[in-house]
Design a protein around this motif. Structure first.
Motif, PDB file in Angstrom:
ATOM      1  N   GLY A 270       0.810  -1.217   0.000  1.00 52.19           N
ATOM      2  CA  GLY A 270       0.000   0.000   0.000  1.00 52.19           C
ATOM      3  C   GLY A 270       0.836   1.256   0.000  1.00 52.19           C
ATOM      4  N   TYR A 271       1.846   1.303   0.861  1.00 50.34           N
ATOM      5  CA  TYR A 271       2.704   2.486   0.919  1.00 50.34           C
ATOM      6  C   TYR A 271       3.462   2.687  -0.391  1.00 50.34           C
ATOM      7  N   ALA A 272       4.009   1.626  -0.940  1.00 51.74           N
ATOM      8  CA  ALA A 272       4.803   1.751  -2.172  1.00 51.74           C
ATOM      9  C   ALA A 272       3.957   2.259  -3.328  1.00 51.74           C
ATOM     10  N   LEU A 273       2.776   1.656  -3.506  1.00 55.72           N
ATOM     11  CA  LEU A 273       1.919   2.077  -4.616  1.00 55.72           C
ATOM     12  C   LEU A 273       1.348   3.466  -4.382  1.00 55.72           C
ATOM     13  N   GLY A 274       1.090   3.809  -3.123  1.00 54.26           N
ATOM     14  CA  GLY A 274       0.582   5.143  -2.819  1.00 54.26           C
ATOM     15  C   GLY A 274       1.593   6.235  -3.084  1.00 54.26           C
ATOM     16  N   VAL A 275       2.870   5.915  -2.954  1.00 50.62           N
ATOM     17  CA  VAL A 275       3.928   6.894  -3.201  1.00 50.62           C
ATOM     18  C   VAL A 275       4.310   6.956  -4.675  1.00 50.62           C
ATOM     19  N   ILE A 276       4.352   5.807  -5.350  1.00 48.92           N
ATOM     20  CA  ILE A 276       4.890   5.744  -6.712  1.00 48.92           C
ATOM     21  C   ILE A 276       3.854   6.088  -7.781  1.00 48.92           C
ATOM     22  N   GLY A 277       2.676   5.467  -7.700  1.00 51.91           N
ATOM     23  CA  GLY A 277       1.710   5.579  -8.784  1.00 51.91           C
ATOM     24  C   GLY A 277       1.029   6.927  -8.930  1.00 51.91           C
ATOM     25  N   PRO A 278       0.442   7.482  -7.863  1.00 52.35           N
ATOM     26  CA  PRO A 278      -0.351   8.704  -7.998  1.00 52.35           C
ATOM     27  C   PRO A 278       0.384   9.911  -8.555  1.00 52.35           C
ATOM     28  N   PRO A 279       1.642  10.194  -8.169  1.00 56.02           N
ATOM     29  CA  PRO A 279       2.303  11.340  -8.803  1.00 56.02           C
ATOM     30  C   PRO A 279       2.409  11.200 -10.319  1.00 56.02           C
ATOM     31  N   ALA A 280       2.716   9.974 -10.770  1.00 55.97           N
ATOM     32  CA  ALA A 280       2.795   9.750 -12.216  1.00 55.97           C
ATOM     33  C   ALA A 280       1.427   9.919 -12.868  1.00 55.97           C
ATOM     34  N   ALA A 281       0.393   9.349 -12.242  1.00 55.51           N
ATOM     35  CA  ALA A 281      -0.952   9.470 -12.806  1.00 55.51           C
ATOM     36  C   ALA A 281      -1.444  10.911 -12.772  1.00 55.51           C
ATOM     37  N   LEU A 282      -1.052  11.656 -11.747  1.00 56.20           N
ATOM     38  CA  LEU A 282      -1.426  13.068 -11.654  1.00 56.20           C
ATOM     39  C   LEU A 282      -0.816  13.866 -12.792  1.00 56.20           C
ATOM     40  N   VAL A 283       0.465  13.653 -13.036  1.00 57.36           N
ATOM     41  CA  VAL A 283       1.132  14.331 -14.155  1.00 57.36           C
ATOM     42  C   VAL A 283       0.448  13.962 -15.469  1.00 57.36           C
ATOM     43  N   GLY A 284       0.114  12.665 -15.620  1.00 55.38           N
ATOM     44  CA  GLY A 284      -0.542  12.226 -16.843  1.00 55.38           C
ATOM     45  C   GLY A 284      -1.922  12.814 -17.021  1.00 55.38           C
ATOM     46  N   ALA A 285      -2.682  12.921 -15.923  1.00 58.50           N
ATOM     47  CA  ALA A 285      -4.044  13.456 -16.014  1.00 58.50           C
ATOM     48  C   ALA A 285      -4.038  14.916 -16.448  1.00 58.50           C
ATOM     49  N   ILE A 286      -3.269  15.728 -15.743  1.00 61.75           N
ATOM     50  CA  ILE A 286      -3.223  17.160 -16.066  1.00 61.75           C
ATOM     51  C   ILE A 286      -2.526  17.380 -17.407  1.00 61.75           C
ATOM     52  N   GLY A 287      -1.437  16.640 -17.619  1.00 58.46           N
ATOM     53  CA  GLY A 287      -0.703  16.794 -18.871  1.00 58.46           C
ATOM     54  C   GLY A 287      -1.521  16.400 -20.083  1.00 58.46           C
ATOM     55  N   SER A 288      -2.328  15.349 -19.952  1.00 57.70           N
ATOM     56  CA  SER A 288      -3.135  14.923 -21.098  1.00 57.70           C
ATOM     57  C   SER A 288      -4.198  15.962 -21.436  1.00 57.70           C
ATOM     58  N   GLY A 289      -4.785  16.598 -20.413  1.00 56.42           N
ATOM     59  CA  GLY A 289      -5.757  17.657 -20.687  1.00 56.42           C
ATOM     60  C   GLY A 289      -5.126  18.819 -21.426  1.00 56.42           C
ATOM     61  N   TRP A 290      -3.952  19.228 -20.971  1.00 55.27           N
ATOM     62  CA  TRP A 290      -3.236  20.314 -21.650  1.00 55.27           C
ATOM     63  C   TRP A 290      -2.815  19.894 -23.064  1.00 55.27           C
ATOM     64  N   LEU A 291      -2.388  18.647 -23.216  1.00 54.16           N
ATOM     65  CA  LEU A 291      -1.951  18.169 -24.525  1.00 54.16           C
ATOM     66  C   LEU A 291      -3.124  18.105 -25.506  1.00 54.16           C
ATOM     67  N   ILE A 292      -4.269  17.632 -25.058  1.00 51.30           N
ATOM     68  CA  ILE A 292      -5.450  17.605 -25.917  1.00 51.30           C
ATOM     69  C   ILE A 292      -5.815  19.007 -26.365  1.00 51.30           C
ATOM     70  N   ALA A 293      -5.780  19.958 -25.406  1.00 48.56           N
ATOM     71  CA  ALA A 293      -6.092  21.349 -25.747  1.00 48.56           C
ATOM     72  C   ALA A 293      -5.105  21.904 -26.772  1.00 48.56           C
ATOM     73  N   ARG A 294      -3.818  21.597 -26.607  1.00 47.90           N
ATOM     74  CA  ARG A 294      -2.795  22.103 -27.518  1.00 47.90           C
ATOM     75  C   ARG A 294      -2.949  21.509 -28.924  1.00 47.90           C
ATOM     76  N   VAL A 295      -3.166  20.193 -28.993  1.00 47.93           N
ATOM     77  CA  VAL A 295      -3.309  19.541 -30.293  1.00 47.93           C
ATOM     78  C   VAL A 295      -4.595  20.008 -30.986  1.00 47.93           C
ATOM     79  N   ASN A 296      -5.653  20.192 -30.192  1.00 48.52           N
ATOM     80  CA  ASN A 296      -6.915  20.680 -30.752  1.00 48.52           C
ATOM     81  C   ASN A 296      -6.752  22.095 -31.306  1.00 48.52           C
ATOM     82  N   ALA A 297      -6.027  22.931 -30.561  1.00 48.13           N
ATOM     83  CA  ALA A 297      -5.807  24.313 -31.009  1.00 48.13           C
ATOM     84  C   ALA A 297      -4.985  24.366 -32.286  1.00 48.13           C
ATOM     85  N   ALA A 298      -4.207  23.307 -32.530  1.00 48.29           N
ATOM     86  CA  ALA A 298      -3.416  23.243 -33.757  1.00 48.29           C
ATOM     87  C   ALA A 298      -4.235  22.784 -34.952  1.00 48.29           C
TER      88      ALA A 298
END
Length: 431
Positions: A270-298
């Motif tokens: 629990g501790y290992a997955l709680g420390v490792i996974g969420p930061p990566a998923a957080l970056v992916g969640a926010i980054g994917s929204g920004w990336l979709i917006a950027r590609v759409n704007a193009a």
């Protein structure tokens, strides 16, 4: 500064953050059971496929069945009250998991969790679409989907902490908690944050005015829209549901891979997955929204699908490797890399559906998507791994069952999303 919705931009982002907190609580209450599978399995004498019913079908069936009614309500009723009711009801149901004394009672409580959580996505998606327009909308969906990162992290970190603290909680509870198993105390503790979020939501959020809505005619029926855009809708919903099938397989079984195959304790996993996974998923969640917006704007109208396809390939490759390698630390490295893409699928789905549907249909279309998640992803993800384990690879090679499930789902998702790009471009180009 205010926008055309009548709210300040700061307030709009506050609502998104509160909805993100609600999504996080939903994931916490939904997946903390993945840390508790082994003791529940032992207490009730279940097989892997049997215990998968608790993490999959018990939750997923009613979650899916109730998605369309809640989507219908989201298109017509006060979404603030729908979200508040949903958060409070699934939190109470999580507490009921903690007082269950039989498999039937636990199954029923998990069903109630599913009913409550079905209310969130249709209303939240509709609210966000009314608070933001243009590229900002995809970014807001990316932040909302980040709630899955916080929820997953909370489930693993708080779940691990609750397991370690169970004896102390039991001691302070006296006779009331004396005969409660550790897994029951974990459910009781993790039910509490949702009640706070529900109180904050009802006290501080106002129902937004609906954007881009045709008030001169009656609300359009869903079926004619689906027939006119069947290729686009089918590719988005089915393709991304295949992706989420592999995500729910990961959530339900990867902790058990660490515990059973690599010999880790429940709290350490629990501790290992709680420390490792969420930061990566957080970056992916926010980054994917920004990336979709950027590609759409193009000028790429199929930006959401393009991002989902790339994420599917990377996610599938990394998670298959995490299941195949013999070293636990190397497995966690691949888990981290795959988690960078895990939230891209939901961000892509919400962005694509909001782009496809008029305001009057967004709640119902999101409800249809949620229905498919419940019928396909939440059921097949955990159950597929359990079936591979029981009938193909065996319980002690659970990592192979996990890898096989992720490989099949990711490949199928990529093929469907690639095939859907043409129909999707035609549908959004006609609106």
């Amino acid at each position: 500064m205010s926008d055309e919705a009548g709210f300040s931009r700061r307030y709009a982002w506050y609502v998104v953050i509160l909805l993100t907190a609600a999504y996080a609580v939903a994931l916490l209450d939904r997946i903390v059971i993945s840390l508790l599978i082994e003791p529940i399995k032992q207490q009730f004498g279940l097989s892997d496929s049997g215990v998968a019913l608790l993490s999959g079908a018990a939750f997923g069936l009613c979650y899916s069945i109730m998605a369309l009614p809640f989507g219908w309500l989201a298109d017509r009723a006060n979404r603030r009250w729908i979200v508040t009711f949903g958060i409070a009801s699934w939190s109470i149901a999580t507490a009921l998991c903690g007082v269950a004394r039989s498999f039937t009672g636990l199954f029923a409580a998990r069903v109630a969790v599913g009913i409550g959580e079905a209310s969130l996505n249709p209303s939240a998606s509709s609210i966000i679409a009314d608070l933001f327009s243009g590229p900002a909308r995809a970014k807001a969906y990316g932040v909302f989907v980040a709630g899955t990162s916080f929820g997953t992290g909370a489930a693993f970190l708080l779940g691990g902490a609750a397991i370690d603290a169970a004896d102390a909680v039991r001691a302070h509870g006296g006779a009331l908690l004396a005969d409660f198993a550790t897994w029951q105390i974990v459910f009781l503790l993790t039910s509490l944050p949702g009640l706070l979020v529900a109180a904050l939501f009802v006290a501080t959020v106002r129902e937004p005015k609906r954007r881009e809505r045709d008030t001169t005619t009656a609300s359009p029926p869903l079926l004619p829209f689906l027939r006119a855009n069947k290729g686009a809708v089918a590719s988005v919903i089915i393709g991304l549901c295949c992706n989420l099938t592999s995500v729910y397989a990961l959530i339900a079984w990867y902790p058990v891979v660490l515990i059973r195959v690599h010999g880790w304790s429940q709290s350490d996993a629990g501790y290992a997955l709680g420390v490792i996974g969420p930061p990566a998923a957080l970056v992916g969640a926010i980054g994917s929204g920004w990336l979709i917006a950027r590609v759409n704007a193009a000028g790429r109208k199929d930006a959401a699908l393009l991002v989902a396809i790339v994420a599917s390939v990377i996610y599938g490759a990394m998670l298959v490797l995490s299941g195949l390698v013999a070293d636990a630390n190397l497995s966690l490295v691949f888990y981290f890399l795959g988690s960078l893409c895990s939230n891209s699928f939901s961000a892509a789905a919400f962005s694509a559906l909001a782009q496809l549907a008029p305001n009057e249909l967004r709640g119902r279309l999101t409800g249809l998507y949620t229905l498919m998640i419940g019928l396909v992803s939440l059921n097949l993800g955990p159950v597929s791994v359990g079936l591979f384990s029981d009938y193909v690879f065996g319980e002690q090679r659970l990592n192979l069952s996990f890898a096989a499930t992720v490989a099949l789902d990711s490949l199928l998702a990529s093929v469907i999303l690639l095939a859907g790009r043409g129909p999707y471009r035609r549908s959004v180009g006609a609106t």
